[in-house]
Design a protein around this motif. Structure first.
Motif, short mmCIF file in Angstrom:
data_model
loop_
_atom_site.label_atom_id
_atom_site.label_comp_id
_atom_site.label_asym_id
_atom_site.label_seq_id
_atom_site.Cartn_x
_atom_site.Cartn_y
_atom_site.Cartn_z
N LEU A 118 -23.91 -9.61 7.84
CA LEU A 118 -23.00 -8.60 8.37
C LEU A 118 -21.60 -8.80 7.81
O LEU A 118 -21.15 -9.94 7.67
CB LEU A 118 -22.96 -8.67 9.90
CG LEU A 118 -22.08 -7.64 10.61
CD1 LEU A 118 -22.79 -7.07 11.85
CD2 LEU A 118 -20.74 -8.25 11.04
N VAL A 119 -20.93 -7.69 7.50
CA VAL A 119 -19.52 -7.72 7.14
C VAL A 119 -18.73 -7.12 8.30
O VAL A 119 -19.03 -6.01 8.75
CB VAL A 119 -19.24 -6.91 5.85
CG1 VAL A 119 -17.73 -6.81 5.60
CG2 VAL A 119 -19.94 -7.53 4.66
N LEU A 120 -17.76 -7.87 8.79
CA LEU A 120 -16.84 -7.33 9.79
C LEU A 120 -15.62 -6.85 9.02
O LEU A 120 -14.82 -7.65 8.52
CB LEU A 120 -16.47 -8.39 10.82
CG LEU A 120 -15.74 -7.90 12.08
CD1 LEU A 120 -16.58 -6.86 12.81
CD2 LEU A 120 -15.42 -9.06 13.00
N PHE A 121 -15.51 -5.52 8.89
CA PHE A 121 -14.50 -4.92 8.01
C PHE A 121 -13.29 -4.46 8.81
O PHE A 121 -13.42 -3.76 9.83
CB PHE A 121 -15.11 -3.72 7.27
CG PHE A 121 -14.12 -2.96 6.44
CD1 PHE A 121 -13.64 -3.49 5.24
CD2 PHE A 121 -13.65 -1.73 6.86
CE1 PHE A 121 -12.71 -2.79 4.48
CE2 PHE A 121 -12.72 -1.02 6.10
CZ PHE A 121 -12.26 -1.56 4.91
N TYR B 131 -17.49 -19.89 2.80
CA TYR B 131 -17.49 -19.58 1.37
C TYR B 131 -16.68 -18.31 1.11
O TYR B 131 -16.44 -17.51 2.01
CB TYR B 131 -18.92 -19.32 0.88
CG TYR B 131 -19.89 -20.46 1.06
CD1 TYR B 131 -19.95 -21.49 0.13
CD2 TYR B 131 -20.75 -20.49 2.15
CE1 TYR B 131 -20.86 -22.54 0.28
CE2 TYR B 131 -21.66 -21.53 2.31
CZ TYR B 131 -21.71 -22.55 1.38
OH TYR B 131 -22.59 -23.58 1.54
N SER B 132 -16.30 -18.14 -0.15
CA SER B 132 -15.63 -16.90 -0.55
C SER B 132 -16.59 -15.95 -1.24
O SER B 132 -16.21 -14.83 -1.59
CB SER B 132 -14.45 -17.22 -1.48
OG SER B 132 -14.90 -17.91 -2.63
N SER C 70 -25.07 -15.55 8.72
CA SER C 70 -24.03 -15.42 7.69
C SER C 70 -23.22 -14.17 8.01
O SER C 70 -23.78 -13.10 8.24
CB SER C 70 -24.63 -15.33 6.29
OG SER C 70 -25.55 -14.26 6.20
N LEU C 71 -21.91 -14.34 8.06
CA LEU C 71 -21.02 -13.24 8.43
C LEU C 71 -19.75 -13.32 7.59
O LEU C 71 -19.19 -14.40 7.41
CB LEU C 71 -20.67 -13.32 9.92
CG LEU C 71 -19.67 -12.30 10.46
CD1 LEU C 71 -20.07 -11.84 11.85
CD2 LEU C 71 -18.25 -12.89 10.50
N LYS C 72 -19.34 -12.18 7.07
CA LYS C 72 -18.14 -12.12 6.24
C LYS C 72 -17.05 -11.31 6.93
O LYS C 72 -17.32 -10.28 7.54
CB LYS C 72 -18.45 -11.50 4.88
CG LYS C 72 -17.24 -11.36 3.96
CD LYS C 72 -17.61 -10.78 2.59
CE LYS C 72 -18.28 -11.80 1.73
NZ LYS C 72 -18.47 -11.33 0.32
N LEU C 73 -15.81 -11.78 6.82
CA LEU C 73 -14.65 -11.02 7.26
C LEU C 73 -13.99 -10.43 6.02
O LEU C 73 -13.65 -11.16 5.08
CB LEU C 73 -13.65 -11.93 7.99
CG LEU C 73 -14.16 -12.64 9.24
CD1 LEU C 73 -13.03 -13.45 9.89
CD2 LEU C 73 -14.74 -11.66 10.25
N ALA C 74 -13.85 -9.11 5.99
CA ALA C 74 -13.26 -8.41 4.85
C ALA C 74 -12.10 -7.56 5.32
O ALA C 74 -12.23 -6.80 6.29
CB ALA C 74 -14.30 -7.55 4.15
N ALA D 41 -10.08 -11.04 -1.43
CA ALA D 41 -11.53 -11.17 -1.27
C ALA D 41 -11.89 -11.60 0.14
O ALA D 41 -11.14 -12.31 0.81
CB ALA D 41 -12.07 -12.18 -2.28
N GLY D 42 -13.08 -11.16 0.59
CA GLY D 42 -13.56 -11.54 1.90
C GLY D 42 -13.99 -13.00 1.95
O GLY D 42 -14.16 -13.66 0.92
#
Length: 255
Positions: free
Chosen positions: A79-82, A72-73, A48-52, A58-59
């Motif tokens: 991990l968050v790739l910020f 998903y939102s 699971s990885l989020k782009l922010a 919202a990411g």
């Protein structure tokens, strides 16, 4: 002559950054769905990885588990790739140099990042590769187009135009592929199957979809030759083409 990134307003940069992030995640998910080797390469526990992106809403998160990929939102990722700003996100997600800060939150964070990079690379290969089966390439191009419409629909430039477009659901079909796109108010969403769409946009075959969506053949010419057909609520489909023009403008922005 293409518009340059430096010429965009802050709002336009935010829209383009969200568009790039949304497409990166959705195309990575499509690559997983269409490539058995990629599914096998996913860590056993899933990823699971989020782009922010600062200042761009919202990411968004890619989750792959048990061979199933979804975007998903919400959720708590590994991990968050910020990205510290829209311009950084646009550059990095376009394959250029920019700032992206990986923020590990749970075990397996960097495995998730590695898999996301692999899936993104595979999506590009499938889109461009001459050996890619027609149905897979058509599916990826349709996903990029329809999720792109979803990402840019809230653009202020389109606000008045979106009010004119009637609400409803369009089924988009090519061979065995079928997507459903819902327009409500100023928003467009790709949704689950709908039994009775208000309109149908259908391509004669996979190659027709590839030719139109890749820009090799103009939609007007394809309509005239019968390679593309429109049935049902015509103003709804025509309205989506207006949004598609704006999407094309964003995708044509030069770094």
């Amino acid at each position: 002559m293409n518009t340059k990134l430096s010429q965009l307003s802050s709002e336009e940069k935010a829209v383009l950054a969200r568009l790039k992030a949304w497409l990166a995640l959705q195309l990575a998910a499509e690559a997983v769905r269409n490539d058995e080797g990629l599914r096998q390469a996913c860590p056993a526990a899933g990823i699971s990885l989020k782009l922010a992106i600062r200042g761009a809403g919202a990411g968004m998160q890619l989750v792959v588990k048990n061979g199933i990929a979804r975007v998903y939102s919400v959720g708590w990722p590994q991990l968050v790739l910020f990205f510290p700003g829209s311009a950084s996100a646009i550059r990095v997600l376009s394959g250029s140099k920019g700032t992206a800060v990986p923020l590990p939150l749970r075990p397996g964070a960097f495995k998730a990042l590695g898999f996301f990079r692999k899936a993104s690379s595979r999506a590009t290969e499938l889109l461009r590769g001459a050996e890619t089966p027609e149905d897979v390439r058509a599916r990826l191009l349709l996903a990029a187009t329809l999720y792109g419409l979803e990402a840019v629909a809230g653009d202020t430039y389109l606000a008045r135009r979106m009010q004119i477009i009637p609400d409803g659901v369009v089924a988009v079909r090519a061979g065995e592929i079928e997507y459903f796109v819902e327009k409500r108010g100023n928003a467009i969403h790709v949704i689950e199957a709908q039994q009775r769409p208000d309109a149908v946009l259908s391509f004669a075959d996979y190659q027709s979809a590839i030719d139109v969506l890749s820009g090799k053949r103009q939609a007007v010419v394809a309509l005239g030759s019968g390679k593309v057909r429109i049935e049902g609520l015509l103003p709804l489909v025509q309205g989506l083409f207006v949004v598609l023009d704006r999407l094309s403008w964003y995708l044509g922005v030069a770094l």
